[in-house]
Motif scaffolding. Structure first.
Motif, short mmCIF file in Angstrom:
data_model
loop_
_atom_site.label_atom_id
_atom_site.label_comp_id
_atom_site.label_asym_id
_atom_site.label_seq_id
_atom_site.Cartn_x
_atom_site.Cartn_y
_atom_site.Cartn_z
N PRO A 93 0.80 -1.24 0.00
CA PRO A 93 0.00 0.00 0.00
C PRO A 93 0.83 1.28 0.00
N SER A 94 2.06 1.21 0.49
CA SER A 94 2.89 2.42 0.60
C SER A 94 3.94 2.51 -0.49
N TYR A 95 3.85 1.64 -1.49
CA TYR A 95 4.88 1.60 -2.53
C TYR A 95 4.21 1.87 -3.87
N GLU A 96 4.49 3.05 -4.46
CA GLU A 96 3.75 3.50 -5.65
C GLU A 96 3.99 2.59 -6.86
N ASN A 97 5.21 2.20 -7.10
CA ASN A 97 5.54 1.43 -8.30
C ASN A 97 5.87 -0.02 -7.94
N ASP A 98 5.06 -0.61 -7.10
CA ASP A 98 5.30 -1.98 -6.67
C ASP A 98 5.14 -2.95 -7.84
N THR A 99 6.02 -3.94 -7.88
CA THR A 99 5.94 -5.01 -8.88
C THR A 99 6.15 -6.34 -8.18
N TYR A 100 5.71 -7.41 -8.81
CA TYR A 100 5.91 -8.73 -8.23
C TYR A 100 7.40 -9.05 -8.17
N LYS A 101 8.11 -8.68 -9.18
CA LYS A 101 9.55 -8.92 -9.22
C LYS A 101 10.26 -7.99 -8.24
N ILE A 102 11.17 -8.54 -7.45
CA ILE A 102 11.92 -7.74 -6.50
C ILE A 102 12.84 -6.77 -7.26
N GLN A 103 12.73 -5.47 -6.89
CA GLN A 103 13.47 -4.44 -7.63
C GLN A 103 14.87 -4.21 -7.06
N ASP A 104 14.97 -4.15 -5.75
CA ASP A 104 16.27 -3.92 -5.10
C ASP A 104 16.17 -4.38 -3.65
N ALA A 105 17.23 -4.15 -2.89
CA ALA A 105 17.27 -4.61 -1.50
C ALA A 105 16.21 -3.92 -0.65
N ASP A 106 16.02 -2.61 -0.87
CA ASP A 106 15.00 -1.89 -0.09
C ASP A 106 13.61 -2.44 -0.37
N HIS A 107 13.33 -2.67 -1.64
CA HIS A 107 12.02 -3.23 -2.02
C HIS A 107 11.82 -4.62 -1.39
N GLU A 108 12.86 -5.43 -1.40
CA GLU A 108 12.77 -6.75 -0.80
C GLU A 108 12.51 -6.67 0.69
N GLY A 109 13.15 -5.71 1.36
CA GLY A 109 12.95 -5.55 2.79
C GLY A 109 11.52 -5.19 3.13
N ILE A 110 10.92 -4.29 2.33
CA ILE A 110 9.53 -3.89 2.58
C ILE A 110 8.59 -5.05 2.31
N VAL A 111 8.85 -5.81 1.25
CA VAL A 111 8.02 -6.97 0.94
C VAL A 111 8.08 -7.99 2.08
N ASN A 112 9.29 -8.27 2.58
CA ASN A 112 9.44 -9.25 3.65
C ASN A 112 8.75 -8.79 4.93
N LEU A 113 8.72 -7.49 5.15
CA LEU A 113 8.09 -6.95 6.35
C LEU A 113 6.57 -6.94 6.24
N THR A 114 6.06 -6.74 5.03
CA THR A 114 4.63 -6.51 4.83
C THR A 114 3.86 -7.77 4.43
N ILE A 115 4.50 -8.67 3.71
CA ILE A 115 3.80 -9.84 3.17
C ILE A 115 4.14 -11.08 4.01
#
Length: 549
Positions: free
Chosen positions: A53-75
């Motif tokens: 919800p807080s990531y404007e350009n979210d994609t299923y594919k992991i984009q970088d380390a920061d994106h992976e960290g948010i995914v692991n925290l939220t999903i």
């Protein structure tokens, strides 16, 4: 042998005229195979997870380390046979008071999400990703598949009546044109209800085209060549199914894939002038001059000569008529028909259930669809060989039980196979599809020989109705895996297909063998065991529809 069969034998049972006609019919049959499985491309389900919800350009594919960290925290995640997998339908949320300047504290709540991101590795887009037919809305996939199968069921009945009233050729033109319009709508519409209606019309057109080309092909083919001529169409049907996998793999987009696959239907419309109206239908409807002209041309192209007095004898073949309700006057005959209907329901359920499930199996979905379609080729070849040397009852029983045991056996690698289960599960499902395809084509021959001449067309029509019911139910059986977690849930549809298939296959033990025996002429023959003249056997089978419709 009827008058028309006598003329066909003299004019050439399968000469140059029939071979040229079959070239066009086989091309049409490829398009039927395409539309038969195109629904799988429409409702293919990509891997997915809840959108951040807080990531404007979210994609299923992991984009970088920061994106992976948010995914692991939220999903939320879970381990499936030692592999970490993101939950597809749940997301962690925190109360507003626990979020300060982007920092979260306290225990999160696990909630269902309302938006998703989709894996685009295999599918750039499908109706599932466009309309979010996942999680709590996943039943929509079954409804969409059901709409297609329901359209086929209705089409078999309604369009068969149209064919009898207005002719086989007119039905091909109508059905092929309908497939073009409904196919393009399926490719581009992004609303659930219009998509269901378009798929229903596509299913109806699928049944209409196949029924007509099959009947025309049989009605201009000599009696000794009909079985092989009919089986040839099944091979091209499977070729059409395989082409869907190839085009889908190259384009990866539902809109473009279906558009490209439907274009040949439009290109074949002008070729229909090469297809004659069935001379049998013309005779049955009192159009003897047109029938005579068609038969004379057939003989001329085949290099045969027909005497005018022989052709003048052509007239509508009259058969004694009985009500199909006559079968209920004897318990013995009633049970025989009940076993036949159960077999049609079971084999259709397994055949279409496995076909519709092919792209949901672990692994590359396009390769899976191709392999599931490819399995039909050896099934048809083996069936042709076995039916010539082995009894129908034995082949039917073995094919149903063989396919059924393979489906049930998928539970073992899922329970005990560790991390590498995709290959053994796929192999067992392919064996199941092999058995289903072989049983399907065997069952038509077996039914034709079990049902008396006086009610044969209606008996086969009733059987096809039960087959269509099986096709309508199949998407909902496949959806059962969503109600139970773990390996049991994944294997549940296969256990259902396999169990019913084995049960139906064993019922064939109680049916009489028909290989090498004359066919019954009336319901009374079934009661008394009296049969028609063995010499008439090969010419008594009037093909009305194919099992693959």
């Amino acid at each position: 042998m009827g008058v028309f069969d006598t003329v066909l034998t003299t004019a050439g049972e399968f000469g140059p005229y029939q071979r040229r006609l079959y070239f066009v019919l086989c091309l049409l049959c490829v398009t039927v195979g395409v539309s038969a499985v195109v629904v799988i491309m429409v409702v293919a389900e990509p891997s997915h997870r809840c959108a951040l919800p807080s990531y404007e350009n979210d994609t299923y594919k992991i984009q970088d380390a920061d994106h992976e960290g948010i995914v692991n925290l939220t999903i939320p995640t879970r381990l499936i046979r030692g592999v970490k997998v993101y939950d597809q339908c749940k997301i962690y949320t925190w109360p507003p008071e626990n979020e300060t300047r982007g920092m979260r504290s306290g225990d999160p709540r696990r909630e269902s999400c309302k938006s998703w991101v989709y894996d685009k590795t295999h599918f750039e887009s499908t109706a599932v990703s466009k309309l979010d037919m996942v999680c709590e809305r996943s039943s929509l996939r079954s409804h969409v598949k059901m709409a297609f199968m329901l359209g086929k069921a209705i089409g078999v009945v309604v369009l068969s009546i149209f064919s009898d009233l207005f002719g086989r050729k007119k039905l091909i033109i109508l059905s092929l044109a309908l497939s073009v319009v409904s196919g393009f709508i399926c490719a581009w519409v992004n609303e659930t209800i219009p998509l269901c209606f378009a798929l229903a019309f596509l299913g109806a057109s699928n049944a209409g085209v196949y029924n007509s080309i099959f009947v025309i092909g049989m009605e201009v083919t000599g009696p000794s060549k009909r079985y092989y001529a009919g089986t040839v169409l099944d091979f091209f049907f499977a070729l059409g199914e395989c082409s869907v996998a190839g085009v889908g793999y190259l384009l990866r987009d539902r809109n473009l894939t279906i558009t490209v696959l439907i274009i040949p239907n439009a290109l074949l419309l002008p070729c229909l002038w090469l297809v004659p109206e069935s001379p049998r239908w013309l005779l049955q409807n009192g159009r003897k001059k047109e029938a005579l002209k068609t038969v004379q041309r057939l003989a001329k192209v085949n290099g045969k000569a027909l005497e005018d007095k022989t052709v003048d004898m052509l007239e509508e073949e009259k058969e004694p008529k009985e009500s199909i309700l006559a079968v209920f006057k004897s318990w013995r005959v009633t049970w025989r028909f009940a076993f036949i209907f159960i077999n049609w329901f079971a084999v259709s359920l397994m055949f279409y259930g496995l076909s519709l499930h092919s792209m949901d199996t672990l692994g590359n979905p396009y390769l899976n669809l191709f392999l599931f379609s490819l399995m039909e080729f050896p099934a048809y070849v083996l069936d042709m060989i076995l039916l010539k040397f082995v009894g129908r009852r034995i082949v039917m029983c073995l094919a149903m039980c063989f396919g059924g045991f393979a489906c049930i056996s998928t539970i073992f690698p899922l329970l005990y196979g560790g991390q590498e289960t995709a290959t053994p599960v796929l192999a067992l499902e392919l064996v199941g599809k092999f058995g289903a395809a072989m049983a399907f084509t065997t069952l038509y021959t077996f039914t034709s020989e079990l049902v008396p001449t006086t009610i044969r067309s209606r008996g086969i029509g009733a059987s096809a109705t039960f087959a269509r019911i099986g096709g309508v139910v199949a998407p909902y059986i496949a959806h059962l895996e969503g109600y139970t977690d773990g390996p049991i849930g994944v294997a549940l549809p296969m256990i259902f297909y396999g169990g019913l298939s084995i049960f139906a296959g064993l019922l064939n033990i109680f049916l009489p063998e028909t290989k090498g025996k004359p066919m019954p002429e009336t319901v009374e023959d079934l009661k008394t065991g009296l049969r028609s003249n063995p010499q008439e056997r090969a010419t008594n089978v009037e093909v009305q529809m194919s099992p693959l419709i």
